[in-house]
Design an enzyme around this catalytic site. Structure first.
Site, PDB file in Angstrom:
ATOM      1  N   LYS A   1       0.873  -1.191   0.000  1.00 49.61           N
ATOM      2  CA  LYS A   1       0.000   0.000   0.000  1.00 49.61           C
ATOM      3  C   LYS A   1       0.901   1.228   0.000  1.00 49.61           C
ATOM      4  CE  LYS A   1      -4.553   0.394   0.256  1.00 49.61           C
ATOM      5  NZ  LYS A   1      -5.493  -0.522  -0.364  1.00 49.61           N
TER       6      LYS A   1
ATOM      7  N   ASP B   1      -6.674   4.072  -5.523  1.00 49.34           N
ATOM      8  CA  ASP B   1      -7.284   3.876  -4.200  1.00 49.34           C
ATOM      9  C   ASP B   1      -7.990   5.175  -3.849  1.00 49.34           C
ATOM     10  OD1 ASP B   1      -7.483   3.230  -1.268  1.00 49.34           O
ATOM     11  OD2 ASP B   1      -6.230   1.557  -1.865  1.00 49.34           O
TER      12      ASP B   1
END
Ligand code: NAD
Length: 446
Positions: free
Chosen positions: A125, A165
């Protein structure tokens, strides 16, 4: 423009940040979840130590010349939690309250999601602390390019594959890809996923998360000897995940009696109810790009306009929370009608642990988010495969492969849950963690 469109994601996904402000640390929570399952799996100390922390973390400055000529320095991150099963995979978030611990937690959850779906990828991430609402498109492009310049040698199709995202879009991904290709001197469409179909994206990605939920639901209903065509469902949300869940469920003959949304104008939520079931096309026509249904038009079409929480209290067989986190909590879980047999989590983190305990005691099956909504990352994996081989599949091929993957993932979890008489979410965690632990062992890491 895509950049602007994606800003909508902020609303549904800021919970982690909100809670962190209140003293909640998502990374500590992810570690606690891991420790509980590690105990059940009797994992040795070394494996625990390895898996409860990220393998690698990067934190760096990104200096940008702003439109007004001044220089501003932003903070960027990338965390690679584990790549024992394959290159890391995970989004890049733009958010003013981004923190290293949030990114750490999200990267760990990505490892478990890829593992439970049995795709050969690990968890990663990343993010940049910024508020894109206050940045021009040019400034956002510079940020994307600056992010890649700091990390280019540590990401890539065989190392770590980013994706859109919170508050990032396909456009951001293309800027990132373009800068990476300039640095590396070649074409690397497999660097990144979430690309537009015209530039190496996968067909079927739009449908993937919602359809994935219903592939699992279809199999679960078979196991419960329930005819999908006779079921009724209520859904929270009317965005991408909710709509495509509803679409496939309706194709299978099911009835959806209620959907809900956030009303941008009135700043409150509404549920829309029709006893005979919603008609998707007519509702989509009166919904804006943020997933808000036009109240007046819905009433004209015969939908009852009800309070936002009404979706939860429907006398239905199935609930699909597909809007945002923390929707079913210990405060409202007792309003769920006894007829409800299944809660399948479309959104990330919609059911709190306390609410899940309550539901399990009542015999309701809760399918956890990282299994139910894994269709999105499975399709991103398909995009990467297609990009790497530079050959693209039809939508039917993509959805057929997605169905196989989701169905397989469900049955592995379901069988373990039955065999060990444990809840579905524990079985899913056990499978996910033990696969990664095994890969680390086989590589000789622990
Ligand atoms: P979206 O922005 O397309 O839609 C969100 C919907 O939820 C909108 O209809 C909005 O009006 C509604 N909403 C927002 N707040 C609400 C509230 N308080 N009550 C009722 N409705 C509300 O988002 P999405 O892509 O459908 O994602 C929904 C959830 O699923 C998010 O938690 C997201 O992180 C998660 N998720 C999405 C994907 C994906 O591929 N899109 C993949 C995995 C997980």
């Amino acid at each position: 423009m895509q950049v602007k469109q994606e800003l909508k994601q902020e609303k549904g996904t800021t919970g982690v940040f909100r809670k962190e402000k209140e003293g909640f640390n998502p990374f500590k929570m992810a570690q606690q979840q891991f420790d509980r399952i590690a105990d059940q799996l009797n994992l040795d100390e070394q494996t625990r130590e390895l898996l409860r922390n990220p393998l690698r973390e990067y934190s760096f400055s990104i200096p940008i010349r702003m439109d007004d000529g001044t220089i501003k320095v932003f903070r960027g991150f990338r965390v690679q939690h584990n790549d024992a099963r394959g290159p890391c995979k995970g989004g890049i978030r733009f958010h003013p309250q981004e923190t290293q611990d949030t990114v750490r937690a999200l990267s760990m959850w990505m490892t478990w999601k890829c593992s439970v779906a049995d795709i050969p990828l690990g968890g990663g991430k990343g993010g940049i602390i910024c508020d894109p609402h206050n940045l021009s498109e040019r400034e956002q492009e510079k940020l994307c390019r600056g992010w890649v310049r700091q990390i280019a040698r540590d990401i890539g199709p065989v190392r770590d594959v980013p994706a859109p995202d919170v508050m990032t879009s396909g456009q951001h991904m293309l800027w990132i890809m373009d800068e990476y290709e300039t640095i590396m001197g070649g074409q690397y469409p497999g660097l990144i996923t979430g690309k537009p179909v015209e530039l190496g994206g996968s067909r079927g990605r739009t449908e993937a998360t919602g359809y994935g939920i219903i592939y699992i639901l279809r199999e679960l209903l078979k196991e419960m000897k329930m005819d999908i065509a006779k079921t009724t469902t209520s859904i929270q949300g009317f965005g991408n995940v909710a709509r495509y869940s509803a679409e496939l469920l309706l194709q299978y003959g099911g009835t959806v009696v209620s959907v809900s949304c956030w009303d941008q104008v009135e700043n409150r939520t509404y549920s829309y109810y029709k006893k005979t079931g919603i008609k998707l096309d007519e509702l989509i026509k009166i919904t804006d790009r943020f997933g808000t249904i036009d109240k007046k038009q819905a009433e004209k079409l015969g939908y009852e306009n009800r309070p936002g929480d009404d979706w939860l209290t429907q006398d239905v067989d199935i609930l699909i929370p597909a809007a945002l986190e923390h929707s079913i909590t210990e405060e409202n879980v007792n309003q769920i009608k006894p007829r409800v047999k299944i809660v399948i989590c479309g959104a990330n983190g919609p059911v709190t642990p306390e609410a899940e305990d309550y539901l399990e005691k009542k015999g309701v099956i809760v399918v956890p988010d990282f299994l139910a909504n894994a269709g999105g990352v499975v399709c991103s994996y398909f995009e990467q495969v297609q990009s790497n081989q530079n050959y693209y599949w039809t939508k039917e091929e993509v959805l057929g492969k997605l169905d196989n993957k989701m169905t397989d993932a469900f049955y592995k979890v379901w069988e373990l849950s039955k065999r060990k008489k444990i809840r579905v979410s524990d079985a899913a965690y056990m499978i996910a963690i033990s696969r990664v632990a095994e890969a680390c062992k086989m590589r000789g890491w622990v």
